[in-house]
Structures are given as structure tokens and as C-alpha cells.
Scaffold this motif. Sequence first.
Motif, PDB file in Angstrom:
ATOM      1  N   GLU A 222       0.848  -1.195  -0.025  1.00  0.00           N
ATOM      2  CA  GLU A 222       0.095  -0.046  -0.060  1.00  0.00           C
ATOM      3  C   GLU A 222       0.924   1.210  -0.072  1.00  0.00           C
ATOM      4  O   GLU A 222       0.387   2.297  -0.677  1.00  0.00           O
ATOM      5  N   LYS A 223       1.988   1.260   0.598  1.00  0.00           N
ATOM      6  CA  LYS A 223       2.957   2.364   0.682  1.00  0.00           C
ATOM      7  C   LYS A 223       3.908   2.402  -0.479  1.00  0.00           C
ATOM      8  O   LYS A 223       4.672   3.338  -0.436  1.00  0.00           O
ATOM      9  N   GLY A 224       3.927   1.666  -1.282  1.00  0.00           N
ATOM     10  CA  GLY A 224       4.935   1.247  -2.468  1.00  0.00           C
ATOM     11  C   GLY A 224       6.273   1.008  -2.131  1.00  0.00           C
ATOM     12  O   GLY A 224       7.183   1.033  -2.855  1.00  0.00           O
ATOM     13  N   GLU A 225       6.404   0.228  -1.153  1.00  0.00           N
ATOM     14  CA  GLU A 225       7.557  -0.045  -0.987  1.00  0.00           C
ATOM     15  C   GLU A 225       8.007  -1.659  -1.397  1.00  0.00           C
ATOM     16  O   GLU A 225       8.096  -2.399  -0.757  1.00  0.00           O
ATOM     17  N   PHE A 226       7.927  -1.571  -2.923  1.00  0.00           N
ATOM     18  CA  PHE A 226       8.310  -2.690  -3.575  1.00  0.00           C
ATOM     19  C   PHE A 226       8.587  -2.073  -5.110  1.00  0.00           C
ATOM     20  O   PHE A 226       8.558  -0.966  -5.333  1.00  0.00           O
ATOM     21  N   TYR A 227       9.170  -3.220  -5.835  1.00  0.00           N
ATOM     22  CA  TYR A 227       9.716  -2.809  -7.357  1.00  0.00           C
ATOM     23  C   TYR A 227       8.705  -4.188  -8.042  1.00  0.00           C
ATOM     24  O   TYR A 227       8.627  -5.213  -7.124  1.00  0.00           O
ATOM     25  N   SER A 228       9.036  -4.067  -9.333  1.00  0.00           N
ATOM     26  CA  SER A 228       8.308  -5.238  -9.956  1.00  0.00           C
ATOM     27  C   SER A 228       9.177  -5.679 -11.120  1.00  0.00           C
ATOM     28  O   SER A 228      10.218  -5.090 -11.461  1.00  0.00           O
ATOM     29  N   SER A 229       9.259  -7.127 -11.510  1.00  0.00           N
ATOM     30  CA  SER A 229      10.242  -7.473 -12.031  1.00  0.00           C
ATOM     31  C   SER A 229       9.932  -8.850 -13.005  1.00  0.00           C
ATOM     32  O   SER A 229       9.043  -9.523 -12.602  1.00  0.00           O
ATOM     33  N   CYS A 230      10.738  -9.232 -14.005  1.00  0.00           N
ATOM     34  CA  CYS A 230      10.307 -10.209 -14.779  1.00  0.00           C
ATOM     35  C   CYS A 230      11.757 -11.087 -14.746  1.00  0.00           C
ATOM     36  O   CYS A 230      12.098 -11.990 -15.486  1.00  0.00           O
ATOM     37  N   GLY A 231      12.800 -10.527 -13.842  1.00  0.00           N
ATOM     38  CA  GLY A 231      14.112 -11.085 -13.978  1.00  0.00           C
ATOM     39  C   GLY A 231      15.184 -10.257 -13.494  1.00  0.00           C
ATOM     40  O   GLY A 231      15.998 -10.469 -12.335  1.00  0.00           O
ATOM     41  N   PRO A 232      15.299  -8.896 -14.091  1.00  0.00           N
ATOM     42  CA  PRO A 232      16.341  -7.998 -13.541  1.00  0.00           C
ATOM     43  C   PRO A 232      15.993  -7.750 -11.971  1.00  0.00           C
ATOM     44  O   PRO A 232      14.850  -7.482 -11.528  1.00  0.00           O
ATOM     45  N   GLU A 233      17.325  -7.498 -11.197  1.00  0.00           N
ATOM     46  CA  GLU A 233      17.022  -6.828  -9.962  1.00  0.00           C
ATOM     47  C   GLU A 233      17.458  -5.388  -9.585  1.00  0.00           C
ATOM     48  O   GLU A 233      18.181  -4.941 -10.436  1.00  0.00           O
ATOM     49  N   ILE A 234      16.738  -4.863  -8.806  1.00  0.00           N
ATOM     50  CA  ILE A 234      17.019  -3.253  -8.617  1.00  0.00           C
ATOM     51  C   ILE A 234      17.635  -3.132  -7.172  1.00  0.00           C
ATOM     52  O   ILE A 234      16.757  -3.754  -6.400  1.00  0.00           O
ATOM     53  N   TYR A 235      18.467  -2.500  -7.230  1.00  0.00           N
ATOM     54  CA  TYR A 235      19.276  -2.367  -5.764  1.00  0.00           C
ATOM     55  C   TYR A 235      18.850  -0.900  -5.012  1.00  0.00           C
ATOM     56  O   TYR A 235      18.986  -0.806  -3.887  1.00  0.00           O
ATOM     57  N   ASP A 236      18.639  -0.012  -5.879  1.00  0.00           N
ATOM     58  CA  ASP A 236      18.452   1.468  -5.267  1.00  0.00           C
ATOM     59  C   ASP A 236      17.775   2.557  -6.661  1.00  0.00           C
ATOM     60  O   ASP A 236      17.986   2.266  -7.679  1.00  0.00           O
ATOM     61  N   PHE A 237      17.150   3.290  -6.125  1.00  0.00           N
ATOM     62  CA  PHE A 237      16.815   4.430  -7.095  1.00  0.00           C
ATOM     63  C   PHE A 237      16.588   5.356  -5.919  1.00  0.00           C
ATOM     64  O   PHE A 237      15.307   5.473  -5.120  1.00  0.00           O
ATOM     65  N   TYR A 238      16.945   6.504  -6.588  1.00  0.00           N
ATOM     66  CA  TYR A 238      16.947   7.729  -5.612  1.00  0.00           C
ATOM     67  C   TYR A 238      17.397   9.090  -6.524  1.00  0.00           C
ATOM     68  O   TYR A 238      17.608   8.848  -7.679  1.00  0.00           O
ATOM     69  N   ILE A 239      16.981  10.297  -5.863  1.00  0.00           N
ATOM     70  CA  ILE A 239      17.221  11.550  -6.562  1.00  0.00           C
ATOM     71  C   ILE A 239      18.391  11.973  -5.446  1.00  0.00           C
ATOM     72  O   ILE A 239      18.200  11.997  -4.453  1.00  0.00           O
ATOM     73  N   ASP A 240      19.265  12.463  -6.342  1.00  0.00           N
ATOM     74  CA  ASP A 240      20.585  13.330  -5.737  1.00  0.00           C
ATOM     75  C   ASP A 240      20.663  14.392  -6.345  1.00  0.00           C
ATOM     76  O   ASP A 240      21.311  14.592  -7.507  1.00  0.00           O
ATOM     77  N   GLY A 241      20.348  15.529  -5.816  1.00  0.00           N
ATOM     78  CA  GLY A 241      20.507  16.707  -6.532  1.00  0.00           C
ATOM     79  C   GLY A 241      19.680  16.888  -7.817  1.00  0.00           C
ATOM     80  O   GLY A 241      18.439  16.703  -7.866  1.00  0.00           O
ATOM     81  N   ASP A 242      20.172  17.139  -8.808  1.00  0.00           N
ATOM     82  CA  ASP A 242      19.697  17.249 -10.179  1.00  0.00           C
ATOM     83  C   ASP A 242      19.890  15.808 -11.036  1.00  0.00           C
ATOM     84  O   ASP A 242      19.513  15.927 -12.162  1.00  0.00           O
ATOM     85  N   VAL A 245      18.977   8.362 -10.133  1.00  0.00           N
ATOM     86  CA  VAL A 245      20.233   7.260 -10.000  1.00  0.00           C
ATOM     87  C   VAL A 245      19.337   5.887  -9.765  1.00  0.00           C
ATOM     88  O   VAL A 245      18.475   5.569  -8.743  1.00  0.00           O
ATOM     89  N   ILE A 246      19.963   4.983 -10.594  1.00  0.00           N
ATOM     90  CA  ILE A 246      19.312   3.760 -10.206  1.00  0.00           C
ATOM     91  C   ILE A 246      20.750   2.798 -10.389  1.00  0.00           C
ATOM     92  O   ILE A 246      21.559   2.775 -11.017  1.00  0.00           O
TER      93      ILE A 246
END
Length: 314
Positions: A222-242, A245-246
Amino acid sequence: MKRQQAFIDNGCKFQKGGLHTHTTRSDGVGSPADVLKFAHEHGYDFISLTDHQIYNFENFAPETGILIVPGMEHSNILEYGHGFRCFHTVCIGPSKEDGNGFDHDEKIPGTNFQNSEAYQPWLDDAHEKKNLTILCHPEWSNTSAKYFETQKGNFAMEIWNSGCALAEDCDADAAYWDEILGQGKIIYGVATDDSHVFDHLCKGWVMVKAEKNLNSILAALEKGEFYSSCGPEIYDFYIDGDKAVIDCSPVSRARLHSDMHPNQVRVDENGNITHAEFTLDHWAGPYDFVRVSIIDKDGKQAWTNPIFLDGREG
């Protein structure tokens, strides 16, 4: 720095799970026990058996240790006869002890409401019964955003549906999602299997940052604390300044998406991208939100949920 919710350290690890699956309880070919065993063998920590019009709480293969998320799929037909258009809604909820308003084996009739406004009271009732709702396979349903954009309360929509993607080449890459997000609405994207046959099972899933218990998983979804996949893994996604970054497992393409902005794409056909940065200082103006999808060299995809930059909190 602003980090997407799934990658904020909350002391939990990712749980792999399926949110849309069929069995012989409706129109699937696998028995509930066989489906659960198959999912367990493919590393699923939890699954919801969402057979058409019949609600499920039961774990038909408790020996696997897989966690059951109570649920079902509801069908509403908008048009049928001179053409086909529909809303299908997956409902998932807590235990009966925690207030789920549906009963095990309850048969919920399909409906024929002719637009979102008429369908909304049905959705409201599902939410009052403490269920989270997912808009299913919009492309297969022939319902572009203009048909469902007024629906209220869906926490997510399907951005990958294995059954539709593999059998009918649709619902494979977030159709209409950016259009809804661009209207200022917070809705998350889920990859699901919608498997009626074993060839479609365990091809699309969510990775949820939660403890392996029902209430923790539902709260994280409900809070969006997840990602979706068919195979690849995601380790981080964030905004740093302008920059957005993934960090991820090796992929060939990383794409930054938003509404009213062309995609930004990073490409390495050898499949060696593990870190990608995208500028947010864009000639089209400021972003309201950003999300990233990645594609590995075998064509398998994964999707972050959005980070909102316009004051919304997702």
C-alpha cells in the motif's frame, strides 16, 4: 537525497510474490496445491490465488511454507455483444481476524456497470472490506486511461501481465501508467502472472520490502515499498540533487520515464549497465515524477515505482 520507498532501509529484506494467479478453482489448469508448489520452487515467498469470482484464504500446500495473501479477481463487463471492454479488479486483503470483509469460498457475482462512476461503489465496498485493489490488464481489457482514470482507491495497476504479454503481446510495458501519474494521482505499478497455465506462472512478480507476514506485506504494498520484475534486480533508486540514479543487476537498457517528457535512455548492448544517472535539468521543464525501467540482454524487464518531485508523497 530522496529515495524511492522500496530502497529505504527498514530492517526488512525483499519478499518475492505473485498477486494474480488462477487455479482449477476457476479457469486455471493447475490445482491450487500444484500452483503453490510450483511458485515455491521458483522462489516465491508469498502468493495470492485470485480465482475469478471466488475468494480464497486457504493455503493448499502448507508444507511449502509459502504465505497466502487472501484474494480474488472480480470481473465487470462494460460492453459485450457489439464489442468487448471491461474492468477486472484483483482484491487482496488481510485475515478474517484482521477485518477482511470477504469470506473463504464466497462467490462474488460479476457486474455490468457501464463506466467508472457506476463501478465506483463496488470498489468502495471492497475497500470498506479492507481489501487493496489492483486494476488488471488494461490493454487486454481494451480500456485506455480515459475509461478508468476516475476510479478511486486502486493502490496499483498492472504494468506487466504474463498471460497477456506472452499469449497476446499486450500489457507488457506500463501502458497508460504515466498518463495516470501525470494527472497527479498516486498509483503504483505491479508485475503479475495472471497465470491460467504453468507456462505463464512465475514470469512476473513483485519484490516487497517487508517481513514475511501478511500484514507487513500488505502495508508495504500500500505504501509503494516494492518494485516489479520479470528477472532483473533493482538495488537502489533515488534522487541526488539534479540527478535520478538507479543501481541494478547487469542490463542493456535503463530508461527514465515521466509524463510530458521524452524518455532518457542509457544503452549498452553487451548488458553491462549496473549504474545509470539521468539529469533532471531538462529542456521540457521540471519533472512532476520520475520512474525507471530496465531491460536485460535477454529482454527481461523490471520497473521501479515512481519518485514524486512535485510535493506528493507516494
